[in-house]
Design a protein around this motif. Structure first.
Motif, PDB file in Angstrom:
ATOM      1  N   MET A  27     -20.204   0.525  10.466  1.00 22.54           N
ATOM      2  CA  MET A  27     -20.815   1.709   9.863  1.00 22.54           C
ATOM      3  C   MET A  27     -19.825   2.845   9.637  1.00 22.54           C
ATOM      4  O   MET A  27     -20.151   3.817   8.978  1.00 22.54           O
ATOM      5  N   SER A  28     -18.649   2.734  10.219  1.00 23.96           N
ATOM      6  CA  SER A  28     -17.707   3.833  10.033  1.00 23.96           C
ATOM      7  C   SER A  28     -16.442   3.323   9.339  1.00 23.96           C
ATOM      8  O   SER A  28     -15.866   2.304   9.753  1.00 23.96           O
ATOM      9  N   PHE A  29     -16.040   4.035   8.320  1.00 26.70           N
ATOM     10  CA  PHE A  29     -14.899   3.625   7.495  1.00 26.70           C
ATOM     11  C   PHE A  29     -13.846   4.731   7.537  1.00 26.70           C
ATOM     12  O   PHE A  29     -14.052   5.820   7.021  1.00 26.70           O
ATOM     13  N   LYS A  30     -12.761   4.385   8.164  1.00 26.27           N
ATOM     14  CA  LYS A  30     -11.721   5.384   8.408  1.00 26.27           C
ATOM     15  C   LYS A  30     -10.647   5.353   7.337  1.00 26.27           C
ATOM     16  O   LYS A  30     -10.129   4.287   6.992  1.00 26.27           O
ATOM     17  N   VAL A  31     -10.328   6.542   6.848  1.00 26.80           N
ATOM     18  CA  VAL A  31      -9.120   6.695   6.038  1.00 26.80           C
ATOM     19  C   VAL A  31      -8.028   7.119   7.009  1.00 26.80           C
ATOM     20  O   VAL A  31      -8.214   8.044   7.794  1.00 26.80           O
ATOM     21  N   GLU A  32      -6.916   6.410   6.968  1.00 25.14           N
ATOM     22  CA  GLU A  32      -5.856   6.683   7.931  1.00 25.14           C
ATOM     23  C   GLU A  32      -4.794   7.582   7.315  1.00 25.14           C
ATOM     24  O   GLU A  32      -4.642   7.600   6.097  1.00 25.14           O
ATOM     25  N   GLY A  33      -4.085   8.280   8.156  1.00 22.15           N
ATOM     26  CA  GLY A  33      -2.917   9.003   7.657  1.00 22.15           C
ATOM     27  C   GLY A  33      -2.992  10.507   7.800  1.00 22.15           C
ATOM     28  O   GLY A  33      -3.028  11.239   6.806  1.00 22.15           O
ATOM     29  N   ARG A  34      -2.966  10.968   9.044  1.00 15.21           N
ATOM     30  CA  ARG A  34      -2.999  12.416   9.262  1.00 15.21           C
ATOM     31  C   ARG A  34      -1.769  13.106   8.706  1.00 15.21           C
ATOM     32  O   ARG A  34      -1.757  14.302   8.495  1.00 15.21           O
ATOM     33  N   THR A  35      -0.700  12.325   8.508  1.00 14.47           N
ATOM     34  CA  THR A  35       0.540  12.942   8.028  1.00 14.47           C
ATOM     35  C   THR A  35       0.618  12.958   6.499  1.00 14.47           C
ATOM     36  O   THR A  35       1.543  13.539   5.938  1.00 14.47           O
ATOM     37  N   LYS A  83      15.722 -13.314  -2.204  1.00 13.45           N
ATOM     38  CA  LYS A  83      14.934 -12.150  -1.793  1.00 13.45           C
ATOM     39  C   LYS A  83      13.807 -12.617  -0.865  1.00 13.45           C
ATOM     40  O   LYS A  83      13.124 -13.602  -1.151  1.00 13.45           O
ATOM     41  N   ALA A  84      13.639 -11.919   0.224  1.00 17.20           N
ATOM     42  CA  ALA A  84      12.571 -12.285   1.163  1.00 17.20           C
ATOM     43  C   ALA A  84      11.240 -11.724   0.674  1.00 17.20           C
ATOM     44  O   ALA A  84      11.205 -10.754  -0.083  1.00 17.20           O
ATOM     45  N   ARG A  85      10.161 -12.367   1.130  1.00 16.27           N
ATOM     46  CA  ARG A  85       8.845 -11.785   0.875  1.00 16.27           C
ATOM     47  C   ARG A  85       8.727 -10.511   1.714  1.00 16.27           C
ATOM     48  O   ARG A  85       9.349 -10.403   2.783  1.00 16.27           O
ATOM     49  N   ARG A  86       7.942  -9.563   1.273  1.00 15.32           N
ATOM     50  CA  ARG A  86       7.859  -8.298   2.009  1.00 15.32           C
ATOM     51  C   ARG A  86       7.307  -8.546   3.417  1.00 15.32           C
ATOM     52  O   ARG A  86       6.486  -9.437   3.612  1.00 15.32           O
ATOM     53  N   ILE A  87       7.765  -7.758   4.363  1.00 14.09           N
ATOM     54  CA  ILE A  87       7.385  -8.009   5.758  1.00 14.09           C
ATOM     55  C   ILE A  87       6.354  -7.000   6.259  1.00 14.09           C
ATOM     56  O   ILE A  87       6.127  -6.869   7.458  1.00 14.09           O
ATOM     57  N   GLY A  88       5.723  -6.298   5.356  1.00 11.72           N
ATOM     58  CA  GLY A  88       4.608  -5.427   5.738  1.00 11.72           C
ATOM     59  C   GLY A  88       3.679  -5.341   4.555  1.00 11.72           C
ATOM     60  O   GLY A  88       4.096  -5.517   3.411  1.00 11.72           O
ATOM     61  N   ASN A  89       2.406  -5.104   4.833  1.00 12.63           N
ATOM     62  CA  ASN A  89       1.442  -5.008   3.726  1.00 12.63           C
ATOM     63  C   ASN A  89       1.610  -3.722   2.942  1.00 12.63           C
ATOM     64  O   ASN A  89       2.109  -2.723   3.452  1.00 12.63           O
ATOM     65  N   CYS A  90       1.130  -3.755   1.694  1.00 15.33           N
ATOM     66  CA  CYS A  90       0.902  -2.505   0.979  1.00 15.33           C
ATOM     67  C   CYS A  90      -0.222  -1.801   1.738  1.00 15.33           C
ATOM     68  O   CYS A  90      -1.005  -2.465   2.418  1.00 15.33           O
ATOM     69  N   PRO A  91      -0.323  -0.489   1.623  1.00 13.73           N
ATOM     70  CA  PRO A  91      -1.447   0.172   2.292  1.00 13.73           C
ATOM     71  C   PRO A  91      -2.765  -0.501   1.905  1.00 13.73           C
ATOM     72  O   PRO A  91      -3.026  -0.755   0.730  1.00 13.73           O
ATOM     73  N   GLY A  92      -3.573  -0.808   2.901  1.00 12.14           N
ATOM     74  CA  GLY A  92      -4.839  -1.508   2.641  1.00 12.14           C
ATOM     75  C   GLY A  92      -5.890  -0.577   2.074  1.00 12.14           C
ATOM     76  O   GLY A  92      -5.961   0.602   2.451  1.00 12.14           O
ATOM     77  N   ALA A 120     -10.240   1.508   6.909  1.00 13.29           N
ATOM     78  CA  ALA A 120     -10.607   1.061   5.568  1.00 13.29           C
ATOM     79  C   ALA A 120      -9.551   1.424   4.534  1.00 13.29           C
ATOM     80  O   ALA A 120      -9.555   0.892   3.427  1.00 13.29           O
ATOM     81  N   ASP A 121      -8.682   2.318   4.907  1.00 14.51           N
ATOM     82  CA  ASP A 121      -7.689   2.775   3.940  1.00 14.51           C
ATOM     83  C   ASP A 121      -6.466   3.252   4.704  1.00 14.51           C
ATOM     84  O   ASP A 121      -6.562   4.172   5.497  1.00 14.51           O
ATOM     85  N   GLY A 122      -5.355   2.598   4.493  1.00 12.63           N
ATOM     86  CA  GLY A 122      -4.140   3.045   5.181  1.00 12.63           C
ATOM     87  C   GLY A 122      -3.354   1.896   5.751  1.00 12.63           C
ATOM     88  O   GLY A 122      -3.210   0.860   5.114  1.00 12.63           O
ATOM     89  N   GLY A 123      -2.888   2.078   6.957  1.00 15.76           N
ATOM     90  CA  GLY A 123      -1.941   1.138   7.545  1.00 15.76           C
ATOM     91  C   GLY A 123      -2.560  -0.143   8.049  1.00 15.76           C
ATOM     92  O   GLY A 123      -2.605  -0.383   9.255  1.00 15.76           O
ATOM     93  N   ILE A 124      -3.050  -0.959   7.146  1.00 17.02           N
ATOM     94  CA  ILE A 124      -3.598  -2.257   7.541  1.00 17.02           C
ATOM     95  C   ILE A 124      -2.492  -3.275   7.278  1.00 17.02           C
ATOM     96  O   ILE A 124      -2.258  -3.661   6.146  1.00 17.02           O
ATOM     97  N   CYS A 125      -1.834  -3.688   8.346  1.00 16.26           N
ATOM     98  CA  CYS A 125      -0.617  -4.481   8.173  1.00 16.26           C
ATOM     99  C   CYS A 125      -0.729  -5.795   8.920  1.00 16.26           C
ATOM    100  O   CYS A 125      -1.435  -5.879   9.918  1.00 16.26           O
ATOM    101  N   PHE A 126      -0.012  -6.820   8.463  1.00 14.53           N
ATOM    102  CA  PHE A 126      -0.052  -8.069   9.213  1.00 14.53           C
ATOM    103  C   PHE A 126       0.881  -8.042  10.424  1.00 14.53           C
ATOM    104  O   PHE A 126       0.830  -8.925  11.266  1.00 14.53           O
ATOM    105  N   ASN A 127       1.734  -7.059  10.516  1.00 14.45           N
ATOM    106  CA  ASN A 127       2.448  -6.853  11.773  1.00 14.45           C
ATOM    107  C   ASN A 127       1.489  -6.151  12.728  1.00 14.45           C
ATOM    108  O   ASN A 127       0.700  -5.307  12.304  1.00 14.45           O
ATOM    109  N   SER A 128       1.559  -6.498  13.985  1.00  6.61           N
ATOM    110  CA  SER A 128       0.617  -5.940  14.958  1.00  6.61           C
ATOM    111  C   SER A 128       0.699  -4.419  14.978  1.00  6.61           C
ATOM    112  O   SER A 128       1.778  -3.861  15.166  1.00  6.61           O
TER     113      SER A 128
END
Lengths: 242, 280
Positions: free
Chosen positions: B234-242, B210-219, B168-176
Motif C-alpha cells: 500500500m505504500s510506494f516510496k520515491v527514493e532520493g532525499r539528496t 565491454k562489460a554489461r552494466r553492474i548496477g540497474n538504471c534507477p527503478g 517504487a522509484d529510485g535505487g532498485i539495484c541487483f546489487n544488495s
C-alpha cells in the motif's frame, strides 16, 4: 595454538577432503555451506552438503552449517530440512545464520542446534551496537562470527561464544544474481574459484574480480599474533580459513 | 479485502523547503532523515527542530511524517537517540524508520504513539522474520529490493495485518542494497556510484570487450503500480532525499497519475493477479 582444535573452513569440499578432516586430530569441526551457490562449494551441490554434514556428525566432529545469505520462501524449507538433519545427531551442531527468520525457525523447532550470527547478517556500515548484541542474546543466540578483537571482547562480556576466524571476507559488492553468468552467460564454478574473470573500469582506475555472486571478493587474513591471542580466551571457537 | 484507497505515495525530503511542493503534487506522506542517524549524507538530514517545523504543516494537510533512523548508531549514542525518539514520538511524528534490530527492540519498549517501520536496509527476506518483527511491535515492513514477486507475496500472505512499503522509484539495484560497498563519490548533492561506470570484461589480462552494466538504471515501477496494489503493498516510496526537488516532484507526479489510473480501474486489479496470486 588452539587448545581444543579448530574448525576448518575451506572454499570447496569433496569426499576426500571431508574424510581427511574427519581423521584429523587437530580438526574439531568443519564449516560447510556456501552463502550463495552450493554448486560452487560442492561438486554435487546441496546433496553433497547434506552427505558431508552427516559424515562429520557420524565421525564425532562438530558440524557448522552456514545458511545462505538469502533465505526466502524459495529455499526456507530446504534450510529447515538441513537443520532438522543436524538436530537429529547427538554431537555438537551449529548454524551460522544471516537473518532472524532462519534463526527463529531454528530456535523454535531445533533448539539443540546452536545459533551463531553470521558476518554477513548486517547492513552497510557493519557496526554492531550493544543493543544488537543484547538482542542476539535475548533471541537465544549462542554466539557470533567475527574476526574483530573488539567485537570478540564485547561478546565475551555477554558470555556469548565467539566464532573466531583467522580471516574475514571482503568484497566490493554482492547480489542474488551470479555475476559470472550475467557477464559471460556460463556457469563455471572453477572460473569463479580461480578468479579467472574480472571487471575493469574503462579508464583503468578500478578493477574487481568476478567471483560468482560477489565482485572483488577476497579473504583478508589476520596477523597470527592477533588470531592466536584471542584463541586463548574463554568462549572462543577458533575457525581457520584454509 | 484490500482497500486500494489506502494506497500511499511516500516522498523524500532533503530540505525544509521541499515539503510544500511535495504535498502539493500528491505525496501522502513525507520521510526525512534524523540528523546523524540516517543512511544518507548529513546535508540532507533534519534536526529535531527542523522536523517539528515541518510537522505542523504536514499534519494540517492530513498527511504524515516519517523519520528515518536507519544508520547503525554507535553504542555510546543509543541512549541519547532513545531520548530523541521519545521527543519525536511525543511531538506527533507518525513513524520511525529503523534498521537495527537492537534499536527496534529498544524503541518498541519506549515508543507510545509513532509506528515502527522496518527499513529496507534491515534485510527482511522471509515470513519468519516478519512474524518476529510483528511481535516486536513493527507496523510496517519496507520490502527489500533483493526480493522477487513470489517471495513478497509469500511474506504478505503469511502476515497480512502488517503494512508493506516498496521502493517504487529510485535505487532498485541487483546489487544488495544493504551490503554494497562499491565506492560512492560526491555525496554532497547526489550519489555518484561506481556501479554506474563503464567497465571492461577481462579474462586474466586479456580484455574481452565491454562489460554489461553492474548496477540497474534507477527503478521506476509506477506504471505497474496495480500489480503491487493487488499483492497487498500500500505504500510506494520515491527514493532520493539528496535529489533535486524538481526531480522528486516529477517522480511524485508520475506516481500520483498512475495511482489515479489504478484507483479508477480498481475492479480490474484482481484480474491482473492471475500469474502472481490465484487465491484472490
Amino acid at each position: 595454538m588452539e587448545k581444543n582444535g579448530y574448525m576448518a573452513r575451506y572454499e570447496t569440499y569433496d569426499a576426500d577432503r571431508i574424510n581427511r578432516l574427519c581423521q584429523s586430530d587437530e580438526v574439531r569441526g568443519v564449516v560447510l555451506g556456501d552463502l550463495f551457490c552450493q554448486k560452487r562449494m560442492f561438486g554435487n551441490g546441496t546433496a553433497d552438503l547434506i552427505l558431508f554434514l552427516e559424515k562429520l556428525m557420524l565421525a564425532g566432529k562438530e558440524a557448522i552449517y552456514q545458511a545462505p545469505l538469502y533465505v526466502t520462501s524459495r529455499n526456507l524449507d530446504e534450510v529447515v530440512s538441513i537443520l532438522k538433519l543436524l538436530s537429529g545427531y547427538k554431537g555438537n551442531a551449529y548454524v551460522i545464520v544471516q537473518d532472524f527468520g532462519t534463526a527463529q525457525a531454528a530456535s523454535r523447532d531445533f533448539p539443540s542446534v546452536r545459533l551463531i550470527w553470521g558476518q554477513m547478517g548486517r547492513v552497510r556500515e557493519h557496526r554492531f551496537s550493544d543493543d544488537f548484541l543484547n538482542f542476539l542474546k535475548l533471541k537465544g543466540f549462542y554466539g557470533m562470527e567475527t574476526s574483530s578483537p573488539e567485537l570478540a571482547a564485547r561478546l565475551a562480556k555477554r558470555q556469548m561464544a565467539v566464532l573466531w576466524g583467522n580471516a574475514r571476507l571482503t568484497y566490493e559488492t554482492l547480489g542474488r544474481n551470479c555475476y559470472l553468468r550475467y557477464q559471460t552467460g556460463v556457469c563455471d564454478p572453477a572460473a569463479c574459484l580461480g578468479g579467472t574473470y574480472g571487471l575493469e573500469m574503462e579508464n583503468g582506475s578500478f578493477s574487481m574480480t568476478i567471483d560468482g555472486y560477489m565482485l572483488g571478493k577476497k579473504i583478508a587474513y589476520l596477523d597470527e599474533e592477533t588470531y592466536f591471542e584471542v584463541c586463548g580466551h574463554e568462549n572462543v571457537i577458533p575457525v581457520r580459513y584454509l | 479485502m484490500i482497500n486500494f484507497k489506502n494506497c500511499e505515495i511516500l516522498a523524500p525530503a532533503g530540505r525544509v523547503t521541499d515539503i510544500a511542493p511535495l504535498l502539493e503534487v500528491g505525496a501522502d506522506a513525507v520521510y526525512v532523515g534524523l540528523s546523524g542517524c540516517s543512511a544518507r549524507p548529513k546535508s540532507s538530514d533534519f534536526t529535531v527542530d527542523e522536523i517539528f517545523e515541518i510537522l505542523a504543516p504536514i499534519h494540517a494537510e492530513g498527511k504524515k511524517l516519517f523519520v528515518a533512523i536507519n544508520a547503525n548508531v554507535e553504542g555510546n549514542k543509543i541512549e541519547a537517540l532513545l531520548d530523541t525518539a521519545k521527543i519525536l514520538d511525543n511531538g506527533g511524528v507518525d513513524a520511525l524508520i529503523v534498521s537495527d534490530y537492537g534499536l527496534i527492540y529498544r524503541l518498541s519498549q519506549v515508543i507510545e504513539h509513532a509506528q515502527i517501520h522496518v527499513s529496507t536496509l534491515t534485510g527482511v527476506y522471509n515470513h519468519e522474520d516478519v512474524h518476529m518483527l510483528k511481535e516486536l511491535g513493527a507496523k510496517r515492513i519496507i520490502l527489500s529490493s533483493d526480493l522477487y514477486l513470489d517471495e513478497i507475496v509469500d511474506i504478505i500472505d503469511h502476515e497480512p495485518e502488517l503494512d508493506y512499503e516498496i521502493v517504487a522509484d529510485g535505487g532498485i539495484c541487483f546489487n544488495s542494497n544493504r551490503q554494497c560497498l562499491l565506492p560512492h563519490v560526491g555525496q554532497q548533492e547526489a550519489f555518484h556510484v561506481y556501479c554506474q561506470e563503464s567497465y571492461r570484461l577481462k579474462r586474466g589480462d586479456a580484455v574481452l570487450g565491454k562489460a554489461r552494466r553492474i548496477g540497474n538504471c534507477p527503478g521506476k515501477i509506477h506504471r505497474t503500480l496495480g500489480i503491487y496494489l493487488g499483492m497487498g503493498i500500500m505504500s510506494f516510496k520515491v527514493e532520493g532525499r539528496t535529489n533535486s526537488i524538481d526531480y522528486i516532484v516529477d517522480r511524485i507526479k508520475d506516481m500520483a497519475e498512475s495511482r489515479k489510473f489504478y484507483l479508477e480501474h480498481a475492479e480490474e486489479i484482481p484480474g491482473m493477479m492471475h500469474y502472481i496470486r490465484r487465491e484472490y
